[in-house]
Design an enzyme around this catalytic site. Structure first.
Site, short mmCIF file in Angstrom:
data_model
loop_
_atom_site.label_atom_id
_atom_site.label_comp_id
_atom_site.label_asym_id
_atom_site.label_seq_id
_atom_site.Cartn_x
_atom_site.Cartn_y
_atom_site.Cartn_z
N TYR A 103 0.93 -1.31 0.09
CA TYR A 103 0.01 0.09 0.12
C TYR A 103 1.06 1.24 0.15
O TYR A 103 0.51 2.09 -0.54
CB TYR A 103 -1.04 -0.12 1.25
CG TYR A 103 -1.98 -0.92 1.10
CD1 TYR A 103 -3.20 -0.93 0.26
CD2 TYR A 103 -1.77 -2.31 1.94
CE1 TYR A 103 -4.14 -1.92 0.13
CE2 TYR A 103 -2.89 -3.41 1.63
CZ TYR A 103 -3.79 -3.09 0.88
OH TYR A 103 -5.06 -3.94 0.50
N ASN A 127 -12.75 0.70 -4.89
CA ASN A 127 -12.70 0.00 -6.46
C ASN A 127 -13.71 -0.45 -6.98
O ASN A 127 -14.04 -1.44 -6.54
CB ASN A 127 -11.18 -0.56 -6.66
CG ASN A 127 -10.99 -0.96 -8.10
OD1 ASN A 127 -11.54 -0.36 -9.05
ND2 ASN A 127 -10.40 -1.95 -8.20
N CYS A 135 -6.81 -4.01 -7.85
CA CYS A 135 -6.28 -3.91 -6.61
C CYS A 135 -5.75 -5.20 -5.99
O CYS A 135 -5.31 -5.11 -4.73
CB CYS A 135 -7.44 -3.41 -5.56
SG CYS A 135 -9.06 -4.15 -6.11
N HIS A 136 -5.94 -6.20 -6.80
CA HIS A 136 -5.56 -7.42 -6.19
C HIS A 136 -3.95 -7.67 -6.09
O HIS A 136 -3.45 -8.38 -5.38
CB HIS A 136 -6.13 -8.68 -6.89
CG HIS A 136 -5.65 -8.69 -8.48
ND1 HIS A 136 -6.69 -7.83 -9.51
CD2 HIS A 136 -4.67 -9.19 -8.95
CE1 HIS A 136 -5.81 -8.11 -10.58
NE2 HIS A 136 -4.81 -9.01 -10.40
N GLU A 162 -1.55 -14.72 -12.65
CA GLU A 162 -0.59 -13.81 -13.13
C GLU A 162 0.76 -14.01 -13.22
O GLU A 162 1.37 -13.48 -13.92
CB GLU A 162 -0.92 -12.34 -12.84
CG GLU A 162 -2.47 -11.79 -13.31
CD GLU A 162 -2.65 -10.45 -12.67
OE1 GLU A 162 -3.65 -9.88 -13.01
OE2 GLU A 162 -1.90 -9.89 -11.62
#
Length: 170
Positions: A103, A127, A135-136, A162
């Site tokens: 963050y 979001n 945001c993940h 990913e």
């Protein structure tokens, strides 16, 4: 009119909501109205219609799921927020698939002091366009996955997808 389409994913349906070709909401839910009620009153006043094909947003989602991890980056998005929140959402879109940030790092990337980590967390929590505004990809600096609006298993699956470490949703 806000157009909505459900796209199947390995972690459940992804509701896509679009207005004139711009994604205004996306989330892992089988009920597009769950996303619709989070929109501004002005957008809600336009009404919601479920369609068979949203075009580019749905195609990009299918390409992303098939392994083109940059496919979501090309889809235009728009969501409300303060100038600070908009900077944080833009910085989120610049975090590349397969990488994660804290963050504090997200705040720094948005041109804010590292002490703005709380604002970064709030921007993620508010979001409306997951996973297009990814945001993940933000993890707590203390370790673990932290929270995720659609549940930690979805966040874990997205990160594994990913990073090339496919796993079963559960």
């Amino acid at each position: 009119m806000i157009a909505a389409q459900l796209v199947p994913t390995p972690v459940g349906p992804l509701s896509l909501l679009s207005r004139e070709g711009v994604l205004v909401a996306a989330g892992f839910t089988a009920d597009p109205t769950e996303m619709f009620v989070r929109l501004t009153p002005a957008l809600q006043s336009e009404g919601l219609e479920v369609v068979d094909d949203l075009g580019p947003a749905a195609s990009a989602t299918r390409a992303y799921l098939a392994g083109d991890l940059d496919a979501l980056d090309e889809i235009p998005v728009s969501q409300p927020g303060s100038p600070t929140r908009k900077r944080l959402h833009q910085a989120l879109r610049e975090v590349k698939a397969g990488t994660t940030v804290s963050y504090a790092e997200l705040a720094e990337r948005a041109g804010l002091p590292r002490t703005a980590a709380r604002a970064a967390g709030s921007a993620c929590a508010q979001n409306l366009i997951a996973p297009f505004v990814p945001c993940h990809r933000v993890l707590p600096s203390g370790g673990g996955y932290g929270g995720y609006y659609y549940g930690v298993p979805v966040k874990e699956w997205l990160i594994a997808h990913e990073s090339g470490q496919m796993m079963n949703a559960g």
